[in-house]
Motif scaffolding. Structure first.
Motif, mmCIF file in Angstrom:
data_model
loop_
_atom_site.group_PDB
_atom_site.id
_atom_site.type_symbol
_atom_site.label_atom_id
_atom_site.label_comp_id
_atom_site.label_asym_id
_atom_site.label_seq_id
_atom_site.Cartn_x
_atom_site.Cartn_y
_atom_site.Cartn_z
ATOM 1 N N GLU A 189 0.821 -1.220 0.000
ATOM 2 C CA GLU A 189 0.000 0.000 0.000
ATOM 3 C C GLU A 189 0.849 1.261 0.000
ATOM 4 O OE1 GLU A 189 -2.490 -0.291 3.386
ATOM 5 O OE2 GLU A 189 -3.730 -1.924 2.578
ATOM 6 N N LEU A 190 2.134 1.119 0.325
ATOM 7 C CA LEU A 190 3.029 2.275 0.387
ATOM 8 C C LEU A 190 3.761 2.510 -0.922
ATOM 9 C CD1 LEU A 190 4.560 1.589 3.924
ATOM 10 C CD2 LEU A 190 2.689 3.150 3.343
ATOM 11 N N ALA A 191 3.258 1.920 -2.006
ATOM 12 C CA ALA A 191 3.880 2.050 -3.329
ATOM 13 C C ALA A 191 5.309 1.511 -3.317
ATOM 14 C CB ALA A 191 3.853 3.503 -3.803
ATOM 15 N N THR A 192 5.469 0.400 -2.643
ATOM 16 C CA THR A 192 6.760 -0.288 -2.653
ATOM 17 C C THR A 192 6.542 -1.722 -3.139
ATOM 18 O OG1 THR A 192 6.543 -1.038 -0.353
ATOM 19 C CG2 THR A 192 7.633 1.089 -0.728
ATOM 20 N N VAL A 193 7.625 -2.310 -3.622
ATOM 21 C CA VAL A 193 7.596 -3.702 -4.058
ATOM 22 C C VAL A 193 8.323 -4.541 -3.022
ATOM 23 C CG1 VAL A 193 8.400 -5.339 -5.789
ATOM 24 C CG2 VAL A 193 7.444 -3.160 -6.492
ATOM 25 N N LYS A 194 7.691 -5.630 -2.613
ATOM 26 C CA LYS A 194 8.275 -6.519 -1.613
ATOM 27 C C LYS A 194 8.606 -7.849 -2.268
ATOM 28 C CE LYS A 194 7.394 -8.254 3.080
ATOM 29 N NZ LYS A 194 6.391 -8.331 4.159
ATOM 30 N N ILE A 195 9.886 -8.225 -2.185
ATOM 31 C CA ILE A 195 10.345 -9.504 -2.705
ATOM 32 C C ILE A 195 10.760 -10.359 -1.512
ATOM 33 C CG2 ILE A 195 11.947 -10.694 -4.250
ATOM 34 C CD1 ILE A 195 11.856 -7.058 -4.716
ATOM 35 N N THR A 196 10.114 -11.502 -1.353
ATOM 36 C CA THR A 196 10.403 -12.390 -0.232
ATOM 37 C C THR A 196 10.945 -13.712 -0.766
ATOM 38 O OG1 THR A 196 8.548 -11.406 0.980
ATOM 39 C CG2 THR A 196 9.491 -13.439 1.865
ATOM 40 N N ILE A 197 12.097 -14.109 -0.230
ATOM 41 C CA ILE A 197 12.715 -15.378 -0.634
ATOM 42 C C ILE A 197 12.811 -16.248 0.621
ATOM 43 C CG2 ILE A 197 14.778 -16.475 -1.581
ATOM 44 C CD1 ILE A 197 15.225 -13.912 -3.205
ATOM 45 N N GLN B 128 16.961 3.079 -1.778
ATOM 46 C CA GLN B 128 16.076 3.713 -0.793
ATOM 47 C C GLN B 128 15.097 2.710 -0.191
ATOM 48 O OE1 GLN B 128 14.332 6.758 -3.243
ATOM 49 N NE2 GLN B 128 16.323 7.579 -3.819
ATOM 50 N N GLY B 129 15.564 1.463 -0.087
ATOM 51 C CA GLY B 129 14.717 0.411 0.458
ATOM 52 C C GLY B 129 15.312 -0.184 1.714
ATOM 53 N N LYS B 130 14.840 -1.354 2.068
ATOM 54 C CA LYS B 130 15.340 -2.022 3.267
ATOM 55 C C LYS B 130 15.344 -3.529 3.027
ATOM 56 C CE LYS B 130 10.725 -1.800 5.378
ATOM 57 N NZ LYS B 130 9.931 -1.339 6.539
ATOM 58 N N ILE B 131 16.254 -4.202 3.715
ATOM 59 C CA ILE B 131 16.386 -5.647 3.613
ATOM 60 C C ILE B 131 16.480 -6.216 5.022
ATOM 61 C CG2 ILE B 131 18.881 -5.398 3.292
ATOM 62 C CD1 ILE B 131 18.834 -7.982 1.655
ATOM 63 N N SER B 132 15.758 -7.265 5.304
ATOM 64 C CA SER B 132 15.737 -7.844 6.643
ATOM 65 C C SER B 132 15.502 -9.336 6.526
ATOM 66 C CB SER B 132 14.646 -7.197 7.506
ATOM 67 O OG SER B 132 13.376 -7.384 6.909
ATOM 68 N N LEU B 133 15.688 -10.031 7.650
ATOM 69 C CA LEU B 133 15.466 -11.472 7.610
ATOM 70 C C LEU B 133 14.873 -11.966 8.919
ATOM 71 C CD1 LEU B 133 17.804 -13.126 9.417
ATOM 72 C CD2 LEU B 133 19.231 -12.489 7.516
ATOM 73 N N LYS B 134 14.203 -13.098 8.825
ATOM 74 C CA LYS B 134 13.715 -13.834 9.986
ATOM 75 C C LYS B 134 14.167 -15.270 9.808
ATOM 76 C CE LYS B 134 9.348 -12.877 9.447
ATOM 77 N NZ LYS B 134 7.887 -12.807 9.672
ATOM 78 N N SER B 135 14.671 -15.850 10.889
ATOM 79 C CA SER B 135 15.182 -17.205 10.757
ATOM 80 C C SER B 135 15.148 -17.927 12.087
ATOM 81 C CB SER B 135 16.620 -17.168 10.213
ATOM 82 O OG SER B 135 17.131 -18.476 10.047
ATOM 83 N N GLU B 136 14.962 -19.229 12.013
ATOM 84 C CA GLU B 136 15.048 -20.103 13.176
ATOM 85 C C GLU B 136 15.885 -21.311 12.791
ATOM 86 O OE1 GLU B 136 11.394 -21.209 14.960
ATOM 87 O OE2 GLU B 136 10.585 -19.159 15.002
ATOM 88 N N ILE C 82 11.620 -2.263 -1.854
ATOM 89 C CA ILE C 82 12.136 -1.072 -2.533
ATOM 90 C C ILE C 82 10.970 -0.284 -3.116
ATOM 91 C CG2 ILE C 82 14.389 -2.070 -3.100
ATOM 92 C CD1 ILE C 82 13.314 -2.658 -5.887
ATOM 93 N N PRO C 83 11.126 1.029 -3.254
ATOM 94 C CA PRO C 83 10.038 1.837 -3.835
ATOM 95 C C PRO C 83 9.882 1.566 -5.328
ATOM 96 C CG PRO C 83 11.963 3.203 -3.413
ATOM 97 C CD PRO C 83 12.264 1.864 -2.828
ATOM 98 N N VAL C 84 8.669 1.740 -5.821
ATOM 99 C CA VAL C 84 8.428 1.592 -7.255
ATOM 100 C C VAL C 84 9.158 2.687 -8.010
ATOM 101 C CG1 VAL C 84 6.650 1.676 -9.047
ATOM 102 C CG2 VAL C 84 6.213 0.469 -6.890
ATOM 103 N N GLN C 85 9.197 3.872 -7.424
ATOM 104 C CA GLN C 85 9.839 5.029 -8.049
ATOM 105 C C GLN C 85 10.917 5.547 -7.121
ATOM 106 O OE1 GLN C 85 8.740 6.322 -11.104
ATOM 107 N NE2 GLN C 85 10.414 7.799 -11.160
#
Length: 459
Positions: A381-389, A433-441, A452-455
């Motif tokens: 909704e914030l005009a960003t693209v989320k890529i999850t691997i 201008q984006g962010k990268i994070s992880l969750k792991s167990e 990352i933002p679309v624009q």
């Protein structure tokens, strides 16, 4: 001897203030580094009795390294102490307008005066009174008027201790600042080193891809250009042979023997299949070259609007040699707009992350467990693209997760990893201008999220 003595009326009930300086002039008021260097004592007496102020003034006038300040109004004591920054405060225990212990507690509660040595002056010698004074934060207790030699000695002692404390505090603060500056410099050097490595890697990759594309494209283009003619020639020869077979169905012995030896019927049937396989193979090689070019984006400079799914697909194709048959790649792509980004750098992030995911699933201890990597894309909704691997590999221990994006930190064995992949990826995503994070167990796998933002926002 006394160089200046001023009597000033501070209220209608003739409350007096005496200010005396030894040997400095009347304009000096603040604690300075010079006071520390010269061991100067700056004494402030708070007492409602003017005669006590005059007496202490006379006692201290014999020492040129002591400057004296007298305050008769306790309600002004905090303000005056902040302004004068004394190294020792002499505080009367009993005063009509304000209790000395209350004022002592105020001094101890204020950040500007809480460390200043305070010597209580009183005519009371009861142990209980002294105990209350020390409990409230007093550093010393003297019966007034004290012996001149003892008073000066105690002032020198407390003042020197306070000056040393100030010097130590200043040195500590400077050391902390220097440590922070050094830490910042080290991080800058690490970042610069990572950027240099990244630049060199991308430059080397570009040169390699350009060389491969040039060397492979020429023979492939030659082959593909001749496939049409080869197909025509083969079809013509087949048609000719079939015409001979129709017109002369009875072969002589020599031709019949030769046709049997070479298995003519099989050749006529298999030639078109061979030609089709060769076409498919050459087209496959062309696709790989295109994937290499899409991955490195040799023909693009700066930020471009691209379909990031193409970048992910190109990366998967280049990693196909590592994706074994028992590794399942699940793609959950959303309908995304074109994304403004630096394509080559973003593809490098996909390469680093997917390489790590493949390593993780290959290293899992349960050999019977299905090896799976999920690639999911979505628009927020914030005009960003989320890529999850997401992988179901060995996972990452909680105590090292905070270090994963640090330069040169790696969980892989020696000679298996440089510790630069995720660090470079972190910087690339920041550049976007984006962010990268992880969750792991541990044992449950890892989920790495890139947003990352679309624009891109221009600075």
């Amino acid at each position: 001897m006394v160089t200046h003595l001023e009597l000033r009326s501070v209220s209608s009930d003739i409350t007096k203030t005496v200010t005396t300086y030894f040997p400095v002039n009347s304009s000096e008021s603040a604690f300075s580094q010079e006071d520390i260097a010269t061991d100067k004592a700056r004494v402030m007496l708070i007492d409602d009795q003017l005669i006590i102020g005059e007496a202490v003034c006379q006692i201290l006038s014999s020492d040129p390294k002591i400057s004296f300040h007298y305050i008769s109004d306790p309600t002004q004591a905090i303000q005056e102490a902040i302004a004068l920054s004394p190294t020792v405060i002499l505080l009367d225990l009993v005063m009509p307008e304000m209790d000395g212990l209350m004022l002592l507690r105020w001094f101890r509660s204020h950040p500007a005066t809480r460390d200043i040595p305070i010597v209580m002056l009183s005519s009371k010698e009861e142990a209980k009174v002294k105990a209350e004074a020390f409990a409230a934060g007093a550093n010393d207790y003297l019966i007034k008027l004290p012996d001149p030699v003892e008073l000066i000695a105690r002032i020198r002692y407390h003042s020197k201790a306070y000056n040393n404390l100030k010097a130590l505090t200043t040195a500590t603060i400077n050391a902390q600042l220097q440590a922070k500056q050094l830490e910042h410099t080290v991080k800058q050097l690490q970042t610069t080193q990572v950027q240099l490595v990244q630049t060199e890697k991308m430059s080397s990759l570009g040169r390699m891809v350009a060389g491969l594309a040039h060397e492979i494209n020429n023979p492939i283009n030659f082959m593909q250009g001749n496939f049409k003619y080869l197909d025509n020639h083969i079809q013509s020869l087949v048609a000719l042979i079939q015409a001979y077979q129709q017109e002369y169905p009875q072969f002589n012995a020599v031709i019949e023997e030769k046709a049997s030896d070479i298995n003519l019927e099989f050749i006529l049937e298999d030639l078109p299949k061979i030609l089709t396989s060769m076409k498919i193979g050459s087209e496959r090689i062309s696709e790989m070259i295109l994937s290499l070019r899409n991955f490195a984006r040799l023909d693009q400079a700066g930020s471009k609007k691209v379909n990031i799914h193409e970048g992910i697909e190109s990366t998967l194709l280049l990693l196909k040699h590592r994706i074994r048959q028992d590794i399942q790649i699940v793609k959950d792509y959303s309908n995304l707009p074109l994304i403004e980004c630096y394509p080559a750098e973003l593809n490098q992030v996909f390469m680093n992350v997917l390489n790590n995911a493949i390593d993780a699933v290959l290293e899992q201890h349960d050999k019977a467990q299905d090896k799976q990597i999920i690639i999911k894309t979505e628009i927020t909704e914030l005009a960003t693209v989320k890529i999850t691997i997401i992988d179901n590999g060995i996972g990452i221990k909680p105590e090292i997760q905070a270090k994963i994006f640090d330069p040169f930190f790696t969980t892989k064995p020696v000679n298996k990893g440089t510790g630069l992949g995720l660090s470079i990826s972190y910087q690339i995503i920041e550049e976007h201008q984006g962010k990268i994070s992880l969750k792991s167990e541990p044992g449950q796998g890892t989920e790495l999220m890139i947003e990352i933002p679309v624009q891109l926002h221009q600075p």
